[in-house]
Design a protein around this motif. Structure first.
Motif, PDB file in Angstrom:
ATOM      1  N   GLN A  46     -99.876  23.695 -20.706  1.00 43.12           N
ATOM      2  CA  GLN A  46    -101.046  23.482 -19.843  1.00 43.12           C
ATOM      3  C   GLN A  46    -100.599  22.979 -18.465  1.00 43.12           C
ATOM      4  O   GLN A  46    -101.060  21.947 -17.967  1.00 43.12           O
ATOM      5  CB  GLN A  46    -102.014  22.493 -20.503  1.00 43.12           C
ATOM      6  N   ALA A  47     -99.675  23.747 -17.883  1.00 47.20           N
ATOM      7  CA  ALA A  47     -98.989  23.280 -16.680  1.00 47.20           C
ATOM      8  C   ALA A  47     -99.810  23.461 -15.400  1.00 47.20           C
ATOM      9  O   ALA A  47     -99.478  22.889 -14.373  1.00 47.20           O
ATOM     10  CB  ALA A  47     -97.653  24.007 -16.532  1.00 47.20           C
ATOM     11  N   ILE A  48    -100.888  24.223 -15.489  1.00 42.45           N
ATOM     12  CA  ILE A  48    -101.615  24.581 -14.267  1.00 42.45           C
ATOM     13  C   ILE A  48    -102.819  23.680 -14.049  1.00 42.45           C
ATOM     14  O   ILE A  48    -103.476  23.293 -15.002  1.00 42.45           O
ATOM     15  CB  ILE A  48    -102.111  26.045 -14.373  1.00 42.45           C
ATOM     16  N   GLN A  49    -103.086  23.380 -12.792  1.00 35.99           N
ATOM     17  CA  GLN A  49    -104.384  22.768 -12.490  1.00 35.99           C
ATOM     18  C   GLN A  49    -105.263  23.778 -11.761  1.00 35.99           C
ATOM     19  O   GLN A  49    -106.019  24.491 -12.389  1.00 35.99           O
ATOM     20  CB  GLN A  49    -104.199  21.481 -11.687  1.00 35.99           C
ATOM     21  N   MET A  57     -94.876  30.425  -8.987  1.00 36.99           N
ATOM     22  CA  MET A  57     -94.104  29.574  -9.898  1.00 36.99           C
ATOM     23  C   MET A  57     -93.529  30.389 -11.056  1.00 36.99           C
ATOM     24  O   MET A  57     -92.357  30.258 -11.408  1.00 36.99           O
ATOM     25  CB  MET A  57     -94.988  28.454 -10.466  1.00 36.99           C
ATOM     26  N   MET A  80     -86.598  25.744  -7.915  1.00 36.08           N
ATOM     27  CA  MET A  80     -88.041  25.811  -7.666  1.00 36.08           C
ATOM     28  C   MET A  80     -88.463  25.109  -6.380  1.00 36.08           C
ATOM     29  O   MET A  80     -89.647  25.102  -6.033  1.00 36.08           O
ATOM     30  CB  MET A  80     -88.807  25.181  -8.840  1.00 36.08           C
ATOM     31  N   LEU A  84     -94.438  25.099  -3.610  1.00 37.11           N
ATOM     32  CA  LEU A  84     -95.254  23.897  -3.509  1.00 37.11           C
ATOM     33  C   LEU A  84     -96.410  23.927  -4.489  1.00 37.11           C
ATOM     34  O   LEU A  84     -96.983  24.979  -4.749  1.00 37.11           O
ATOM     35  CB  LEU A  84     -95.851  23.785  -2.100  1.00 37.11           C
ATOM     36  N   ARG A  86     -99.857  21.744  -4.577  1.00 37.95           N
ATOM     37  CA  ARG A  86    -100.665  20.691  -3.957  1.00 37.95           C
ATOM     38  C   ARG A  86    -101.270  19.765  -5.021  1.00 37.95           C
ATOM     39  O   ARG A  86    -101.540  18.602  -4.776  1.00 37.95           O
ATOM     40  CB  ARG A  86    -101.754  21.351  -3.098  1.00 37.95           C
ATOM     41  N   CYS A  87    -101.512  20.302  -6.226  1.00 40.05           N
ATOM     42  CA  CYS A  87    -102.079  19.472  -7.296  1.00 40.05           C
ATOM     43  C   CYS A  87    -101.054  18.498  -7.861  1.00 40.05           C
ATOM     44  O   CYS A  87    -101.418  17.564  -8.567  1.00 40.05           O
ATOM     45  CB  CYS A  87    -102.603  20.338  -8.447  1.00 40.05           C
ATOM     46  N   GLY A  88     -99.766  18.737  -7.611  1.00 40.59           N
ATOM     47  CA  GLY A  88     -98.735  17.845  -8.129  1.00 40.59           C
ATOM     48  C   GLY A  88     -98.415  18.044  -9.592  1.00 40.59           C
ATOM     49  O   GLY A  88     -98.188  17.095 -10.330  1.00 40.59           O
ATOM     50  N   THR A  89     -98.372  19.292 -10.033  1.00 46.44           N
ATOM     51  CA  THR A  89     -98.112  19.555 -11.453  1.00 46.44           C
ATOM     52  C   THR A  89     -96.624  19.754 -11.756  1.00 46.44           C
ATOM     53  O   THR A  89     -96.283  20.242 -12.837  1.00 46.44           O
ATOM     54  CB  THR A  89     -98.865  20.825 -11.933  1.00 46.44           C
ATOM     55  N   TYR A  90     -95.764  19.384 -10.821  1.00 46.34           N
ATOM     56  CA  TYR A  90     -94.325  19.614 -11.006  1.00 46.34           C
ATOM     57  C   TYR A  90     -93.787  19.171 -12.377  1.00 46.34           C
ATOM     58  O   TYR A  90     -93.028  19.919 -13.005  1.00 46.34           O
ATOM     59  CB  TYR A  90     -93.523  18.911  -9.909  1.00 46.34           C
ATOM     60  N   PRO A  91     -94.129  17.955 -12.854  1.00 47.53           N
ATOM     61  CA  PRO A  91     -93.539  17.525 -14.137  1.00 47.53           C
ATOM     62  C   PRO A  91     -93.820  18.510 -15.278  1.00 47.53           C
ATOM     63  O   PRO A  91     -92.927  18.827 -16.066  1.00 47.53           O
ATOM     64  CB  PRO A  91     -94.192  16.164 -14.401  1.00 47.53           C
ATOM     65  N   ARG A  92     -95.036  19.009 -15.352  1.00 44.25           N
ATOM     66  CA  ARG A  92     -95.358  19.930 -16.446  1.00 44.25           C
ATOM     67  C   ARG A  92     -94.740  21.309 -16.215  1.00 44.25           C
ATOM     68  O   ARG A  92     -94.421  22.008 -17.169  1.00 44.25           O
ATOM     69  CB  ARG A  92     -96.872  20.059 -16.612  1.00 44.25           C
ATOM     70  N   ILE A  93     -94.597  21.706 -14.963  1.00 40.13           N
ATOM     71  CA  ILE A  93     -93.958  22.998 -14.699  1.00 40.13           C
ATOM     72  C   ILE A  93     -92.492  22.942 -15.127  1.00 40.13           C
ATOM     73  O   ILE A  93     -91.973  23.888 -15.728  1.00 40.13           O
ATOM     74  CB  ILE A  93     -94.119  23.395 -13.212  1.00 40.13           C
TER      75      ILE A  93
END
Lengths: 114, 212
Positions: A46-49, A57, A80, A84, A86-93
């Motif tokens: 569930q990596a996306i916001q 990505m 990667m 960018l 903008r939602c800041g989902t880097y950790p889950r990606i």
């Protein structure tokens, strides 16, 4: 409730000036292709916001895994870094790419055994 | 509107000025509340420093609301907070001359939830560059229907807040905005993204879930 001007073509033979055409969506015509391990992993984690960065990505992640099947976290971050979120989902990606790498390696091992 | 300053029970409070800035830009995430929290929590930290007290303990002693206390305690627990005097480096942390580590705690909210965060940071003494290495967040939203979705939002808010604090700035010329593309706009990217730990549902009587 249907709009009065909408006459579905599926009733057959009923044509009027206002009759609408039968619409077939791409989903009905084309069988959905299987998801890549990267796409599946993005769903599983569930990596996306908002989803805006998702295409870039996943494409970049696929490229990374094609060259480096088992990347370290540092390698993932470096590869990667041009993308960018903008939602800041880097950790889950990052987690999703690690998961995809594991899945691809596991699948490869399975194929070798068959 | 429920500013974080309401977390604290002070016998007397004076509001000197509110609003009225030249450029009222607030339509980023959590309109206005990031600025409110930043200002009020900086002040609370200065008061804790003047009192020579641990910043967590200072907050605890001035909060009566159990939901604010709940998230404060939850985030302190998740981060393994050890009491200390303000601006004092714990012994176990590196202070090798060039780089020093530190950590801070703060409360924040936006309209209908209670949240607290702890940030571990590294400061390069030569360049002044600050890197957020690990962020911890605890939130009490009442009944959480989808904890996974909430954790994603929390992770996003922690990463975006770090980005806004450390890097982001829209630039202007005398006539217009000169930040025109995402390539040159300073924003937190993968390589500087901190580790994130989230705690969901820290309300009293509810079991907190901790995930990394």
């Amino acid at each position: 409730m249907r709009h009065p001007s909408f006459r579905g073509g599926e009733q057959g033979g009923h044509h009027s000036r206002r009759a609408a055409r039968v619409v077939r969506s791409p989903a009905q015509i084309i069988e959905a292709p299987a998801l890549t391990p990267v796409q599946q992993a993005f769903i599983d984690e569930q990596a996306i916001q908002c989803g805006y960065c998702y295409n870039g990505m996943t494409i970049k992640a696929c490229e990374l895994l094609s060259k480096t099947p088992r990347p370290s976290e540092a390698q993932i971050r470096a590869a990667m870094n041009g993308h960018l979120c903008r939602c800041g989902t880097y950790p889950r990606i990052i987690k999703a790419i690690q998961r995809a790498a594991q899945a691809a390696v596991a699948e490869g091992t399975q194929e070798q055994h068959q | 509107m429920k500013p974080a300053t309401q977390a604290f029970t002070f016998p007397r409070r004076d509001l000197l000025k509110a609003g009225g800035t030249l450029l009222k830009g607030s339509n980023l995430r959590s309109p206005l509340d990031v600025s409110f929290s930043f200002a009020s929590e900086q002040t609370i930290d200065e008061l804790a420093f003047l009192a020579g007290m641990d910043p967590c303990e200072f907050r605890r002693r001035n909060i009566r609301d159990e939901r604010w206390l709940g998230v404060l305690n939850a985030v302190a627990q998740a981060a393994g907070w050890t009491p200390r005097k303000p601006a004092e480096l714990p012994r176990r942390w590196r202070a090798d001359g060039k780089r020093v580590n530190g950590r801070g705690v703060a409360l924040g909210t936006h309209t209908s939830s209670w949240a607290a965060a702890v940030a571990d940071i590294e400061v390069d003494r030569e360049t002044g560059k600050i890197v957020a290495s690990h962020l911890y967040g605890a939130i009490d939203v009442g009944l959480c229907v989808n904890p996974g979705c909430l954790e994603n939002q929390m992770s996003g808010m922690l990463v975006q807040a770090a980005s806004r604090m450390l890097k982001e700035e829209v630039t202007f010329s005398s006539t217009n905005v000169t930040s025109l593309d995402w390539d040159s706009y300073p924003i937190l990217r993968f390589e500087e993204c901190p580790a994130v730990t989230t705690v969901v549902g820290a309300a009293p009587g509810r079991q907190a879930q901790r995930r990394r």
